[in-house]
Design a protein around this motif. Sequence first.
Motif, PDB file in Angstrom:
ATOM      1  N   ALA A  65      -0.204 -38.832  25.028  1.00 36.78           N
ATOM      2  CA  ALA A  65      -1.311 -38.318  25.831  1.00 36.78           C
ATOM      3  C   ALA A  65      -1.214 -36.797  25.891  1.00 36.78           C
ATOM      4  N   LEU A  66      -2.338 -36.154  25.922  1.00 36.68           N
ATOM      5  CA  LEU A  66      -2.372 -34.693  25.908  1.00 36.68           C
ATOM      6  C   LEU A  66      -2.799 -34.137  27.262  1.00 36.68           C
ATOM      7  N   PRO A  67      -2.258 -32.984  27.624  1.00 38.11           N
ATOM      8  CA  PRO A  67      -2.657 -32.362  28.884  1.00 38.11           C
ATOM      9  C   PRO A  67      -3.979 -31.598  28.762  1.00 38.11           C
TER      10      PRO A  67
ATOM     11  N   LEU B 110      -9.721 -25.051  17.931  1.00 37.88           N
ATOM     12  CA  LEU B 110      -8.824 -26.112  18.387  1.00 37.88           C
ATOM     13  C   LEU B 110      -9.689 -27.291  18.798  1.00 37.88           C
ATOM     14  N   PHE B 111      -9.522 -28.398  18.100  1.00 37.00           N
ATOM     15  CA  PHE B 111     -10.208 -29.627  18.475  1.00 37.00           C
ATOM     16  C   PHE B 111      -9.174 -30.572  19.061  1.00 37.00           C
ATOM     17  N   VAL B 112      -9.446 -31.066  20.259  1.00 40.45           N
ATOM     18  CA  VAL B 112      -8.558 -32.006  20.930  1.00 40.45           C
ATOM     19  C   VAL B 112      -9.273 -33.341  21.027  1.00 40.45           C
ATOM     20  N   GLY B 113      -8.623 -34.379  20.508  1.00 35.45           N
ATOM     21  CA  GLY B 113      -9.152 -35.734  20.604  1.00 35.45           C
ATOM     22  C   GLY B 113      -8.497 -36.449  21.772  1.00 35.45           C
ATOM     23  N   GLU B 114      -8.551 -37.756  21.722  1.00 35.41           N
ATOM     24  CA  GLU B 114      -7.994 -38.570  22.799  1.00 35.41           C
ATOM     25  C   GLU B 114      -6.471 -38.604  22.776  1.00 35.41           C
TER      26      GLU B 114
ATOM     27  N   ASP C 144      -5.247 -36.878  16.879  1.00 40.72           N
ATOM     28  CA  ASP C 144      -6.605 -36.371  16.670  1.00 40.72           C
ATOM     29  C   ASP C 144      -6.712 -34.852  16.803  1.00 40.72           C
ATOM     30  N   VAL C 145      -5.626 -34.164  17.097  1.00 41.80           N
ATOM     31  CA  VAL C 145      -5.673 -32.710  17.272  1.00 41.80           C
ATOM     32  C   VAL C 145      -5.808 -32.035  15.913  1.00 41.80           C
TER      33      VAL C 145
END
Length: 187
Positions: free
Chosen positions: A13-15, A53-57, A61-62
């Motif tokens: 999980a990403l912050p 910077l693209f952040v996915g779920e 996906d980054v």
Amino acid sequence: MTNDIAAAAAATALPLAPGNWALDPFHSSVNFTIRHLGIAKVRGRFERLEAELFVGENVEDVRVSATVDLASIDTGNADRDAHVRASDLLDVEKRPTMAYRSTRVSGEGEDWTMEGELTIGGVTRPVTLAVEFGGLVDVPMDGSRHAGFEATGEIRRSEFGLDFAPGLLGEVVKIQLDMQFVEPKNG
């Protein structure tokens, strides 16, 4: 078994909120260090860069991409910078940019690794960067949320066809990127 799956999901999980994070160019920089004559370091930076910077779920996906204008080199000495831009050294007419595209991001907490491809001129090579996540902060003036990162790595000049001035300039170029990105607005 369910706890293991939940723990694995939490680990990836990403912050950061999902979406396209915009570069804050006023608080971002691309810096480098190279040895001169093997006895001293020359430090410099590139003034013009674009990054996404693209952040996915989840971390898989980054995606990160960046393009640096090589003519924007600044080593603190205008004569040296002009010489580095010239055809016998960097040759910015033939190599106007260097571009990085991530292929994999991994890690957790503050320490991450970003694998990717760096292209200078027509040469593309794999480059891995150590990434430190500096954290998130809400900017009081406008309420925007910023994320900060420091990425470090090194390249070997000869791998990119930049093998001019051996003995005068070191083979290894150390790279440091200090980047801030702005969270996408919802809606």
